[in-house]
Design a protein around this motif. Structure first.
Motif, mmCIF file in Angstrom:
data_model
loop_
_atom_site.group_PDB
_atom_site.id
_atom_site.type_symbol
_atom_site.label_atom_id
_atom_site.label_comp_id
_atom_site.label_asym_id
_atom_site.label_seq_id
_atom_site.Cartn_x
_atom_site.Cartn_y
_atom_site.Cartn_z
ATOM 1 N N ALA A 92 -5.091 -3.324 -7.518
ATOM 2 C CA ALA A 92 -3.832 -3.355 -6.756
ATOM 3 C C ALA A 92 -4.092 -3.081 -5.278
ATOM 4 O O ALA A 92 -3.482 -3.712 -4.404
ATOM 5 C CB ALA A 92 -2.863 -2.322 -7.318
ATOM 6 N N ALA A 93 -5.019 -2.157 -4.965
ATOM 7 C CA ALA A 93 -5.348 -1.856 -3.574
ATOM 8 C C ALA A 93 -5.954 -3.075 -2.887
ATOM 9 O O ALA A 93 -5.629 -3.385 -1.733
ATOM 10 C CB ALA A 93 -6.306 -0.663 -3.501
ATOM 11 N N GLU A 94 -6.831 -3.794 -3.608
ATOM 12 C CA GLU A 94 -7.440 -5.017 -3.050
ATOM 13 C C GLU A 94 -6.370 -6.073 -2.763
ATOM 14 O O GLU A 94 -6.380 -6.719 -1.723
ATOM 15 C CB GLU A 94 -8.454 -5.602 -4.041
ATOM 16 C CG GLU A 94 -9.773 -4.846 -4.100
ATOM 17 C CD GLU A 94 -10.692 -5.440 -5.159
ATOM 18 O OE1 GLU A 94 -10.495 -6.595 -5.575
ATOM 19 O OE2 GLU A 94 -11.616 -4.717 -5.585
ATOM 20 N N GLU A 95 -5.438 -6.245 -3.724
ATOM 21 C CA GLU A 95 -4.382 -7.239 -3.542
ATOM 22 C C GLU A 95 -3.461 -6.877 -2.388
ATOM 23 O O GLU A 95 -3.005 -7.748 -1.645
ATOM 24 C CB GLU A 95 -3.583 -7.401 -4.835
ATOM 25 C CG GLU A 95 -4.393 -8.074 -5.931
ATOM 26 C CD GLU A 95 -3.671 -8.086 -7.285
ATOM 27 O OE1 GLU A 95 -2.555 -7.548 -7.383
ATOM 28 O OE2 GLU A 95 -4.250 -8.650 -8.222
ATOM 29 N N CYS A 96 -3.188 -5.596 -2.217
ATOM 30 C CA CYS A 96 -2.324 -5.153 -1.108
ATOM 31 C C CYS A 96 -3.008 -5.363 0.239
ATOM 32 O O CYS A 96 -2.352 -5.677 1.234
ATOM 33 C CB CYS A 96 -1.951 -3.659 -1.274
ATOM 34 S SG CYS A 96 -0.785 -3.353 -2.611
ATOM 35 N N ALA A 97 -4.315 -5.178 0.261
ATOM 36 C CA ALA A 97 -5.075 -5.304 1.511
ATOM 37 C C ALA A 97 -5.262 -6.770 1.912
ATOM 38 O O ALA A 97 -5.463 -7.089 3.089
ATOM 39 C CB ALA A 97 -6.427 -4.626 1.387
ATOM 40 N N ALA A 98 -5.194 -7.658 0.910
ATOM 41 C CA ALA A 98 -5.434 -9.083 1.176
ATOM 42 C C ALA A 98 -4.285 -9.744 1.903
ATOM 43 O O ALA A 98 -3.191 -9.334 1.940
ATOM 44 C CB ALA A 98 -5.695 -9.823 -0.132
ATOM 45 N N GLU B 93 0.822 -1.223 0.000
ATOM 46 C CA GLU B 93 0.000 0.000 0.000
ATOM 47 C C GLU B 93 0.850 1.265 0.000
ATOM 48 O O GLU B 93 0.497 2.256 -0.635
ATOM 49 C CB GLU B 93 -0.939 -0.003 1.212
ATOM 50 C CG GLU B 93 -2.033 -1.036 1.110
ATOM 51 C CD GLU B 93 -2.928 -1.082 2.342
ATOM 52 O OE1 GLU B 93 -2.676 -0.341 3.319
ATOM 53 O OE2 GLU B 93 -3.891 -1.864 2.324
ATOM 54 N N ALA B 94 1.984 1.246 0.689
ATOM 55 C CA ALA B 94 2.859 2.430 0.747
ATOM 56 C C ALA B 94 3.416 2.752 -0.640
ATOM 57 O O ALA B 94 3.463 3.913 -1.054
ATOM 58 C CB ALA B 94 3.996 2.212 1.736
ATOM 59 N N ALA B 95 3.833 1.710 -1.356
ATOM 60 C CA ALA B 95 4.364 1.922 -2.705
ATOM 61 C C ALA B 95 3.265 2.421 -3.636
ATOM 62 O O ALA B 95 3.497 3.288 -4.487
ATOM 63 C CB ALA B 95 4.969 0.630 -3.249
ATOM 64 N N LEU B 96 2.064 1.903 -3.464
ATOM 65 C CA LEU B 96 0.935 2.342 -4.278
ATOM 66 C C LEU B 96 0.610 3.805 -3.998
ATOM 67 O O LEU B 96 0.382 4.595 -4.926
ATOM 68 C CB LEU B 96 -0.280 1.447 -3.999
ATOM 69 C CG LEU B 96 -1.454 1.552 -4.968
ATOM 70 C CD1 LEU B 96 -1.027 1.191 -6.377
ATOM 71 C CD2 LEU B 96 -2.576 0.620 -4.520
ATOM 72 N N ALA B 97 0.628 4.194 -2.736
ATOM 73 C CA ALA B 97 0.369 5.591 -2.367
ATOM 74 C C ALA B 97 1.458 6.508 -2.927
ATOM 75 O O ALA B 97 1.170 7.600 -3.426
ATOM 76 C CB ALA B 97 0.292 5.733 -0.855
ATOM 77 N N ALA B 98 2.709 6.059 -2.860
ATOM 78 C CA ALA B 98 3.813 6.863 -3.399
ATOM 79 C C ALA B 98 3.678 7.029 -4.905
ATOM 80 O O ALA B 98 3.921 8.114 -5.448
ATOM 81 C CB ALA B 98 5.150 6.214 -3.057
ATOM 82 N N LEU B 99 3.261 5.962 -5.583
ATOM 83 C CA LEU B 99 3.069 6.042 -7.032
ATOM 84 C C LEU B 99 1.969 7.036 -7.374
ATOM 85 O O LEU B 99 2.130 7.880 -8.250
ATOM 86 C CB LEU B 99 2.730 4.659 -7.606
ATOM 87 C CG LEU B 99 2.437 4.626 -9.102
ATOM 88 C CD1 LEU B 99 3.683 5.021 -9.898
ATOM 89 C CD2 LEU B 99 1.963 3.244 -9.523
ATOM 90 N N LYS B 100 0.850 6.972 -6.637
ATOM 91 C CA LYS B 100 -0.264 7.892 -6.908
ATOM 92 C C LYS B 100 0.119 9.335 -6.616
ATOM 93 O O LYS B 100 -0.430 10.252 -7.207
ATOM 94 C CB LYS B 100 -1.501 7.484 -6.097
ATOM 95 C CG LYS B 100 -2.094 6.180 -6.590
ATOM 96 C CD LYS B 100 -3.438 5.788 -6.032
ATOM 97 C CE LYS B 100 -3.747 6.061 -4.634
ATOM 98 N NZ LYS B 100 -4.942 5.412 -4.119
#
Length: 199
Positions: free
Chosen positions: A193-199, A159-166
């Motif tokens: 990607a958010a769903e996969e990170c949360a799983a 999730e951190a990498a996803l937030a940094a990308l956004k």
């Protein structure tokens, strides 16, 4: 460690001088294409044959993959005359060469851990060293292509990498400049990607 120091350290590791090869346009650090080629040769980066994704008279899009030791990366290179590749006067347009340069430079930056810290001079015309003074007031980092954005989303490990990308400027700019269908694809990829990170 600062971005400048990281860039200096990486270039030094591959015997490429920082001075004369790196400059700044606004907040973007820019590295000469020739310097990146030197890094690739010194590091022993091996490239696969490119995969042509789009080939038109005035446009080329290709996928390039490279390997450094056990690490493998790939990226998309694109060039479209008068959109993201300017040609002036009677100058010939070499869209395939430009697309290849962009893709290879992106792969090199990823493999040597400089992706996100620096850009190749061929990413945008305003990054060219000769136009640096003029570009100081107007240049901005280039927008990510839609294919590049989708790849980066798929590669986010958490999730951190996803937030940094956004939060990345080039990502936001690419999303803003994308057409409506592409924006929907990007939203779907982000949600998955958010769903996969949360799983």
């Amino acid at each position: 460690m600062s971005a400048d120091q990281t860039i200096r350290d990486v270039l030094k590791r591959y015997d490429v001088p920082y001075e004369g090869n790196v400059w700044q346009v606004q907040s973007a650090r820019v590295i000469k294409h020739a310097a990146l080629e030197q890094v690739a040769a010194s590091a022993g980066i091996r490239f696969d044959l490119p995969t042509i994704l789009r080939n038109e008279r005035d446009e080329a899009v290709m996928l390039v993959a490279g390997t450094l030791g056990d690490v493998r990366e790939w990226s998309i290179g694109e060039a479209l005359v008068n959109v993201n590749y300017r040609v002036s006067g009677k100058q010939a347009a070499y869209v395939y060469a430009m697309a290849e340069k962009r893709a290879k430079d992106r792969v090199i930056l990823k493999l040597v851990q400089l992706h996100g810290l620096a850009y190749s001079e061929d990413e945008a015309d305003d990054f060219k060293q000769g136009g640096q003074d003029k570009a100081q007031a107007t240049a901005r980092p280039p927008a990510m292509s839609v294919d590049h954005m989708l790849h980066e989303i798929a590669e986010c490990p958490d999730e951190a990498a996803l937030a940094a990308l956004k939060a990345d400027h080039t990502f936001r700019l690419g999303y803003k400049e994308a057409d409506e269908l592409s924006q929907q694809r990007i939203k779907q990829a982000l949600a998955k990607a958010a769903e996969e990170c949360a799983a």
